[in-house]
Motif scaffolding. Structure first.
Motif, PDB file in Angstrom:
ATOM      1  N   THR A 179      34.808  37.329 -35.674  1.00  0.00           N
ATOM      2  CA  THR A 179      35.843  37.904 -34.812  1.00  0.00           C
ATOM      3  C   THR A 179      35.226  38.566 -33.593  1.00  0.00           C
ATOM      4  OG1 THR A 179      37.267  38.297 -36.717  1.00  0.00           O
ATOM      5  CG2 THR A 179      37.779  39.524 -34.713  1.00  0.00           C
ATOM      6  N   PHE A 180      34.125  39.301 -33.798  1.00  0.00           N
ATOM      7  CA  PHE A 180      33.460  39.938 -32.664  1.00  0.00           C
ATOM      8  C   PHE A 180      32.972  38.898 -31.662  1.00  0.00           C
ATOM      9  CE2 PHE A 180      32.229  43.592 -35.701  1.00  0.00           C
ATOM     10  CZ  PHE A 180      33.457  44.193 -35.487  1.00  0.00           C
ATOM     11  N   LYS A 181      32.470  37.770 -32.172  1.00  0.00           N
ATOM     12  CA  LYS A 181      32.008  36.716 -31.267  1.00  0.00           C
ATOM     13  C   LYS A 181      33.177  36.163 -30.461  1.00  0.00           C
ATOM     14  CE  LYS A 181      29.836  32.168 -30.966  1.00  0.00           C
ATOM     15  NZ  LYS A 181      29.434  32.457 -29.575  1.00  0.00           N
ATOM     16  N   GLU A 182      34.305  35.933 -31.114  1.00  0.00           N
ATOM     17  CA  GLU A 182      35.478  35.411 -30.410  1.00  0.00           C
ATOM     18  C   GLU A 182      35.900  36.381 -29.308  1.00  0.00           C
ATOM     19  OE1 GLU A 182      39.745  33.319 -31.562  1.00  0.00           O
ATOM     20  OE2 GLU A 182      38.979  34.932 -32.844  1.00  0.00           O
ATOM     21  N   TRP A 183      35.884  37.670 -29.616  1.00  0.00           N
ATOM     22  CA  TRP A 183      36.253  38.678 -28.620  1.00  0.00           C
ATOM     23  C   TRP A 183      35.220  38.739 -27.499  1.00  0.00           C
ATOM     24  CZ3 TRP A 183      37.478  43.045 -32.675  1.00  0.00           C
ATOM     25  CH2 TRP A 183      38.750  42.813 -33.230  1.00  0.00           C
ATOM     26  N   SER A 184      33.952  38.754 -27.874  1.00  0.00           N
ATOM     27  CA  SER A 184      32.880  38.828 -26.880  1.00  0.00           C
ATOM     28  C   SER A 184      32.917  37.616 -25.957  1.00  0.00           C
ATOM     29  CB  SER A 184      31.532  38.925 -27.598  1.00  0.00           C
ATOM     30  OG  SER A 184      30.473  38.994 -26.674  1.00  0.00           O
ATOM     31  N   ASP A 185      33.136  36.440 -26.540  1.00  0.00           N
ATOM     32  CA  ASP A 185      33.233  35.223 -25.732  1.00  0.00           C
ATOM     33  C   ASP A 185      34.383  35.316 -24.736  1.00  0.00           C
ATOM     34  OD1 ASP A 185      31.100  34.115 -27.049  1.00  0.00           O
ATOM     35  OD2 ASP A 185      32.285  32.749 -28.288  1.00  0.00           O
ATOM     36  N   ALA A 186      35.495  35.934 -25.152  1.00  0.00           N
ATOM     37  CA  ALA A 186      36.644  36.069 -24.258  1.00  0.00           C
ATOM     38  C   ALA A 186      36.282  36.898 -23.032  1.00  0.00           C
ATOM     39  CB  ALA A 186      37.821  36.701 -25.003  1.00  0.00           C
ATOM     40  N   ILE A 187      35.543  37.990 -23.253  1.00  0.00           N
ATOM     41  CA  ILE A 187      35.114  38.825 -22.123  1.00  0.00           C
ATOM     42  C   ILE A 187      34.185  38.038 -21.206  1.00  0.00           C
ATOM     43  CG2 ILE A 187      33.718  40.837 -21.498  1.00  0.00           C
ATOM     44  CD1 ILE A 187      34.791  42.227 -23.994  1.00  0.00           C
ATOM     45  N   VAL A 188      33.203  37.378 -21.793  1.00  0.00           N
ATOM     46  CA  VAL A 188      32.202  36.659 -21.001  1.00  0.00           C
ATOM     47  C   VAL A 188      32.842  35.499 -20.239  1.00  0.00           C
ATOM     48  CG1 VAL A 188      30.104  35.267 -21.141  1.00  0.00           C
ATOM     49  CG2 VAL A 188      30.305  37.364 -22.474  1.00  0.00           C
ATOM     50  N   GLU A 189      33.779  34.800 -20.864  1.00  0.00           N
ATOM     51  CA  GLU A 189      34.449  33.692 -20.179  1.00  0.00           C
ATOM     52  C   GLU A 189      35.233  34.176 -18.971  1.00  0.00           C
ATOM     53  OE1 GLU A 189      36.607  30.773 -22.525  1.00  0.00           O
ATOM     54  OE2 GLU A 189      35.392  31.279 -24.271  1.00  0.00           O
ATOM     55  N   MET A 190      35.850  35.338 -19.088  1.00  0.00           N
ATOM     56  CA  MET A 190      36.595  35.881 -17.943  1.00  0.00           C
ATOM     57  C   MET A 190      35.639  36.179 -16.789  1.00  0.00           C
ATOM     58  SD  MET A 190      39.929  36.195 -18.619  1.00  0.00           S
ATOM     59  CE  MET A 190      40.906  37.666 -18.321  1.00  0.00           C
ATOM     60  N   PHE A 191      34.459  36.701 -17.091  1.00  0.00           N
ATOM     61  CA  PHE A 191      33.472  36.985 -16.058  1.00  0.00           C
ATOM     62  C   PHE A 191      32.883  35.695 -15.488  1.00  0.00           C
ATOM     63  CE2 PHE A 191      33.566  41.292 -17.595  1.00  0.00           C
ATOM     64  CZ  PHE A 191      33.141  42.061 -16.518  1.00  0.00           C
ATOM     65  N   GLY A 192      32.853  34.622 -16.292  1.00  0.00           N
ATOM     66  CA  GLY A 192      32.166  33.399 -15.894  1.00  0.00           C
ATOM     67  C   GLY A 192      32.875  32.581 -14.850  1.00  0.00           C
ATOM     68  N   MET A 193      34.172  32.839 -14.602  1.00  0.00           N
ATOM     69  CA  MET A 193      34.929  32.221 -13.512  1.00  0.00           C
ATOM     70  C   MET A 193      35.121  30.712 -13.658  1.00  0.00           C
ATOM     71  SD  MET A 193      33.043  34.153 -10.355  1.00  0.00           S
ATOM     72  CE  MET A 193      33.572  32.812  -9.292  1.00  0.00           C
ATOM     73  N   VAL A 207      32.920  46.048 -23.324  1.00  0.00           N
ATOM     74  CA  VAL A 207      32.155  45.307 -22.312  1.00  0.00           C
ATOM     75  C   VAL A 207      30.701  45.764 -22.260  1.00  0.00           C
ATOM     76  CG1 VAL A 207      31.992  44.683 -19.873  1.00  0.00           C
ATOM     77  CG2 VAL A 207      34.245  44.946 -20.941  1.00  0.00           C
ATOM     78  N   ASP A 208      30.507  47.069 -22.046  1.00  0.00           N
ATOM     79  CA  ASP A 208      29.147  47.572 -21.839  1.00  0.00           C
ATOM     80  C   ASP A 208      28.306  47.556 -23.109  1.00  0.00           C
ATOM     81  OD1 ASP A 208      29.336  48.250 -19.034  1.00  0.00           O
ATOM     82  OD2 ASP A 208      30.668  49.873 -19.618  1.00  0.00           O
ATOM     83  N   LEU A 209      28.942  47.665 -24.276  1.00  0.00           N
ATOM     84  CA  LEU A 209      28.180  47.667 -25.524  1.00  0.00           C
ATOM     85  C   LEU A 209      28.288  46.328 -26.253  1.00  0.00           C
ATOM     86  CD1 LEU A 209      28.853  51.251 -26.962  1.00  0.00           C
ATOM     87  CD2 LEU A 209      26.805  50.399 -25.825  1.00  0.00           C
ATOM     88  N   LEU A 210      29.493  45.947 -26.676  1.00  0.00           N
ATOM     89  CA  LEU A 210      29.610  44.767 -27.540  1.00  0.00           C
ATOM     90  C   LEU A 210      29.226  43.489 -26.810  1.00  0.00           C
ATOM     91  CD1 LEU A 210      30.409  43.712 -30.347  1.00  0.00           C
ATOM     92  CD2 LEU A 210      32.699  43.321 -29.440  1.00  0.00           C
ATOM     93  N   ALA A 211      29.880  43.186 -25.679  1.00  0.00           N
ATOM     94  CA  ALA A 211      29.594  41.926 -24.986  1.00  0.00           C
ATOM     95  C   ALA A 211      28.216  41.952 -24.330  1.00  0.00           C
ATOM     96  CB  ALA A 211      30.679  41.642 -23.954  1.00  0.00           C
TER      97      ALA A 211
END
Length: 409
Positions: free
Chosen positions: A162-176, A238-242
């Protein structure tokens, strides 16, 4: 015309970067209007002037398919509007957040984590050792930093998927590089993550524990100001988990692929393990996990012969600058005798030097020490097959890495 927004080009952008450095080190992308900065000295010059080239750029809004109003509505109606992260903010917020984060990753704190990082690395190797092969990203390079940061935050490692799914969501938003529909899906996932951590923060305020969530739950900014919930949640998510796992995963994966592709490199490091710290720095330089960061011009200025006006957006391509032949002889090669191996820009410099760099370096160092100690004859399982990277204007993350190996005798 080639564009860095093409996933195929992103999978191996280095020849493209080399052409730009030679022909147009300050290059305006026709399809976006961004300026790509590809040589080392110009990137350093921009970083040294953080009040002219500011960091408060929201990458999500620069996506060609940006949906800021729809995404904002999801946060506003169902969760909390995210604040700027430490890496995409300027003073005074950046000063406040950095001061808080610096208390969480002191030298003594990172040093105390070393035995557990090593134990975790050995445990993960135990899980695939006898098979003689594995898909390395899912077996090792992703779970190791995720386990470490999750435990430090104070949440159960049973929820890693679940943490990976959430972390990926943050990173994908930043990835444009995601569609409008995927942006909305990611926003909903981030809201789910916000509610989870809001509940955890509330619990820590009632029942303190020995973890980062408890520290954050009880923290105030240095001026005594209470930290608003949306800012607190951004720090955690963002600053810790992702940020605490994605770039480290990328570095460990990239380094292992280099070992699999270059048998002599593995042999040298086995014979001289004291060179592994230099190898870590060469991996960071060659395959910069954060390929680029944005800056916005706020004052008329000229750089590299190009005039910039307020509002112009620059993308500092660390992945290009770190292979600049003018700065790094044999720039495309691993050089275990390189002078000043930490001179690269993979973690930034100055005001925005990555505050988690000591932890990331330690996780990479221990990972390669354990892998080199315990595995022999590491090689690609499918040497003729292209290795997929997650499409991203920001990062360089292998999606999968199938390797074969022998257990060290």
């Amino acid at each position: 015309m080639e564009t860095l927004l093409d996933p195929a080009l992103q999978s191996c952008p280095y020849a493209y970067y080399q052409r730009l450095r030679a022909e147009s080190p300050v290059y305006r992308m026709p399809d976006t209007g961004f300026y790509l900065i590809t040589n080392y000295e110009l990137c350093r010059e921009i970083i040294r002037e953080p009040d002219i080239f500011v960091s408060g750029v929201t990458p999500m809004n620069l996506n060609p398919e940006a949906a800021p109003e729809e995404v904002s509505a999801i946060y506003r109606d169902h969760g909390w509007m995210p604040a700027a992260s430490c890496s995409t903010s300027d003073p005074p917020r950046h000063t406040q957040v950095r001061a808080l984060l610096s208390k969480l990753f002191t030298t003594a704190k990172v040093r105390s984590m070393v035995p557990h990082i090593r134990e975790t690395a050995h445990h993960l190797v135990d899980g695939f050792m006898t098979g003689g092969e594995c898909e390395f990203v899912n077996s090792f390079s992703h779970p190791l930093p995720m386990i470490i940061i999750a435990e430090q935050i104070g949440v159960s490692t049973r929820d890693l998927d679940t943490f990976k799914e959430w972390s990926d969501a943050i990173v994908e938003m930043f990835g444009m590089m995601i569609s409008r529909q995927r942006q909305l899906e990611c926003a909903r996932l981030i809201v789910d993550m916000q509610h989870f951590f809001k509940q955890q923060i509330d619990l820590r305020r009632e029942h303190p524990q020995d973890d980062l969530l408890t520290i954050l739950a009880d923290s105030r900014y240095e001026n005594g100001q209470e930290i608003p919930m949306n800012e607190l949640l951004t720090i955690v998510t963002v600053d810790l988990l992702a940020s605490g796992n994605e770039t480290t995963t990328a570095g460990i994966s990239s380094g292992t692929m280099l070992l699999a592709e270059q048998p002599q490199l593995l042999a040298t490091l086995k014979a001289e393990p004291e060179l592994i710290p230099v190898f870590v720095e060469e991996v960071l330089r060659l395959e910069s996990p954060a390929q680029g960061m944005f800056r916005e011009v706020v004052k008329e200025t000229t750089l590299g012969g190009t005039f910039f006006k307020p509002g112009d957006i620059l993308s500092l391509r660390f992945g290009a600058a770190n292979r600049d032949e003018a700065e790094f002889p044999d720039a495309d090669q691993v050089n275990l005798q390189r002078e000043k191996p930490g001179k690269h820009l993979a973690f930034g410099v100055g005001r925005h030097h990555c505050i988690g760099a000591p932890l990331a370096r330690q996780e990479m160092l221990i990972s390669f020490q354990v892998l080199i100690q315990r595995l022999e004859d590491i090689r690609l399982k499918y040497p003729a097959k292209a290795h997929p990277y997650t499409p991203s204007f920001f990062g360089r993350n292998l999606q999968a890495l199938d390797i074969e190996f022998k257990a060290a005798r």
